[in-house]
Scaffold this motif. Structure first.
Motif, short mmCIF file in Angstrom:
data_model
loop_
_atom_site.label_atom_id
_atom_site.label_comp_id
_atom_site.label_asym_id
_atom_site.label_seq_id
_atom_site.Cartn_x
_atom_site.Cartn_y
_atom_site.Cartn_z
N LYS A 1 1.40 1.33 -2.85
CA LYS A 1 0.44 0.63 -1.97
C LYS A 1 0.33 1.40 -0.67
O LYS A 1 1.35 1.78 -0.07
CB LYS A 1 0.93 -0.79 -1.72
CG LYS A 1 0.02 -1.60 -0.83
CD LYS A 1 0.41 -3.07 -0.87
CE LYS A 1 1.08 -3.51 0.38
NZ LYS A 1 1.32 -4.97 0.42
N GLN A 2 -0.90 1.67 -0.24
CA GLN A 2 -1.15 2.33 1.04
C GLN A 2 -1.91 1.37 1.94
O GLN A 2 -2.84 0.69 1.48
CB GLN A 2 -1.97 3.60 0.87
CG GLN A 2 -1.21 4.73 0.23
CD GLN A 2 -2.04 6.00 0.19
OE1 GLN A 2 -3.13 6.00 -0.36
NE2 GLN A 2 -1.50 7.07 0.75
N ILE A 3 -1.52 1.35 3.21
CA ILE A 3 -2.22 0.54 4.20
C ILE A 3 -2.65 1.47 5.32
O ILE A 3 -1.85 2.21 5.88
CB ILE A 3 -1.31 -0.57 4.76
CG1 ILE A 3 -0.78 -1.44 3.62
CG2 ILE A 3 -2.06 -1.42 5.78
CD1 ILE A 3 0.32 -2.39 4.01
N PHE A 4 -3.95 1.44 5.62
CA PHE A 4 -4.52 2.27 6.68
C PHE A 4 -4.97 1.34 7.81
O PHE A 4 -5.76 0.43 7.58
CB PHE A 4 -5.71 3.08 6.16
CG PHE A 4 -5.34 4.01 5.05
CD1 PHE A 4 -4.88 5.28 5.32
CD2 PHE A 4 -5.45 3.61 3.72
CE1 PHE A 4 -4.53 6.15 4.29
CE2 PHE A 4 -5.11 4.46 2.69
CZ PHE A 4 -4.64 5.74 2.97
N PHE A 5 -4.46 1.60 9.00
CA PHE A 5 -4.78 0.77 10.15
C PHE A 5 -5.89 1.41 10.98
O PHE A 5 -6.08 2.63 10.96
CB PHE A 5 -3.53 0.55 11.00
CG PHE A 5 -2.41 -0.11 10.23
CD1 PHE A 5 -2.41 -1.48 10.02
CD2 PHE A 5 -1.38 0.65 9.69
CE1 PHE A 5 -1.39 -2.09 9.30
CE2 PHE A 5 -0.35 0.06 8.97
CZ PHE A 5 -0.36 -1.32 8.77
N GLN A 6 -6.58 0.59 11.73
CA GLN A 6 -7.72 1.05 12.52
C GLN A 6 -7.33 2.10 13.56
O GLN A 6 -8.12 2.97 13.90
CB GLN A 6 -8.40 -0.14 13.20
CG GLN A 6 -9.72 0.19 13.84
CD GLN A 6 -10.40 -1.05 14.39
OE1 GLN A 6 -9.79 -2.08 14.60
NE2 GLN A 6 -11.68 -0.93 14.62
N HIS B 1 -10.79 -4.07 2.04
CA HIS B 1 -11.22 -3.65 3.37
C HIS B 1 -11.37 -4.92 4.21
O HIS B 1 -12.22 -5.76 3.90
CB HIS B 1 -12.54 -2.89 3.30
CG HIS B 1 -12.46 -1.62 2.53
ND1 HIS B 1 -13.40 -0.62 2.65
CD2 HIS B 1 -11.56 -1.15 1.62
CE1 HIS B 1 -13.08 0.39 1.85
NE2 HIS B 1 -11.97 0.08 1.22
N PHE B 2 -10.55 -5.05 5.24
CA PHE B 2 -10.53 -6.25 6.06
C PHE B 2 -11.46 -6.11 7.27
O PHE B 2 -11.70 -4.99 7.74
CB PHE B 2 -9.10 -6.53 6.53
CG PHE B 2 -8.15 -6.79 5.39
CD1 PHE B 2 -8.05 -8.06 4.83
CD2 PHE B 2 -7.38 -5.77 4.85
CE1 PHE B 2 -7.19 -8.31 3.77
CE2 PHE B 2 -6.51 -6.00 3.79
CZ PHE B 2 -6.42 -7.28 3.25
N PRO B 3 -11.96 -7.21 7.79
CA PRO B 3 -12.89 -7.16 8.93
C PRO B 3 -12.31 -6.46 10.16
O PRO B 3 -13.06 -5.88 10.94
CB PRO B 3 -13.16 -8.64 9.23
CG PRO B 3 -12.92 -9.35 7.95
CD PRO B 3 -11.80 -8.58 7.28
N ASN B 4 -10.99 -6.45 10.33
CA ASN B 4 -10.39 -5.81 11.51
C ASN B 4 -10.26 -4.29 11.36
O ASN B 4 -9.71 -3.63 12.23
CB ASN B 4 -9.02 -6.42 11.82
CG ASN B 4 -7.97 -6.11 10.77
OD1 ASN B 4 -8.22 -5.42 9.78
ND2 ASN B 4 -6.77 -6.62 10.98
N LYS C 1 -7.37 -1.21 5.88
CA LYS C 1 -7.68 -1.00 4.46
C LYS C 1 -6.37 -0.96 3.69
O LYS C 1 -5.42 -0.31 4.11
CB LYS C 1 -8.46 0.29 4.25
CG LYS C 1 -9.82 0.27 4.89
CD LYS C 1 -10.57 1.55 4.67
CE LYS C 1 -11.91 1.49 5.41
NZ LYS C 1 -12.67 2.71 5.24
N GLU C 2 -6.35 -1.65 2.56
CA GLU C 2 -5.17 -1.67 1.70
C GLU C 2 -5.58 -1.15 0.33
O GLU C 2 -6.54 -1.66 -0.26
CB GLU C 2 -4.65 -3.11 1.59
CG GLU C 2 -3.47 -3.28 0.67
CD GLU C 2 -3.09 -4.73 0.53
OE1 GLU C 2 -2.33 -5.23 1.37
OE2 GLU C 2 -3.59 -5.37 -0.42
N VAL C 3 -4.86 -0.15 -0.17
CA VAL C 3 -5.17 0.45 -1.46
C VAL C 3 -3.96 0.27 -2.37
O VAL C 3 -2.84 0.62 -1.98
CB VAL C 3 -5.49 1.96 -1.34
CG1 VAL C 3 -5.84 2.55 -2.69
CG2 VAL C 3 -6.62 2.19 -0.34
N LYS C 4 -4.16 -0.32 -3.54
CA LYS C 4 -3.09 -0.48 -4.53
C LYS C 4 -3.43 0.38 -5.74
O LYS C 4 -4.54 0.31 -6.27
CB LYS C 4 -2.95 -1.94 -4.94
CG LYS C 4 -2.42 -2.82 -3.84
CD LYS C 4 -2.21 -4.24 -4.32
CE LYS C 4 -1.71 -5.12 -3.20
NZ LYS C 4 -1.53 -6.51 -3.65
#
Length: 85
Positions: free
Chosen positions: A53-58, A38-41, A44-47
């Protein structure tokens, strides 16, 4: 690469490790082999153990990258586009 860690918590009941790095990135490691960053921006990246791999953007968009090279892009309202590499 900065290896200093501000906080590392292991939860024995859920067998989950939670690490917070100095830049605010949080890493969750599950006994199943799944990891989440979970990045500060807000990204979220789930492996997953199978290599997915899933990447969820704000902004509500997401990308799923499958081990076979298939990429699924989903916009913020749920429409999906499948891309083969």
């Amino acid at each position: 690469f900065n290896l200093s860690i501000l906080n590392n918590v292991s939860c024995w009941q859920s067998q989950t490790s939670h690490t917070t790095h100095p830049d605010g990135t949080q890493v969750f490691e599950f006994v199943s082999g799944q990891t989440e960053r979970h990045f500060p921006n807000g990204t979220k990246e789930v492996k997953f153990p199978d290599g997915t791999k899933q990447i969820f953007f704000q902004n509500g968009e997401s990308e799923t990258l499958h081990p076979d090279g298939v990429k699924v892009v989903q916009n913020g309202i749920g429409a999906k586009q499948i891309v083969n590499f």
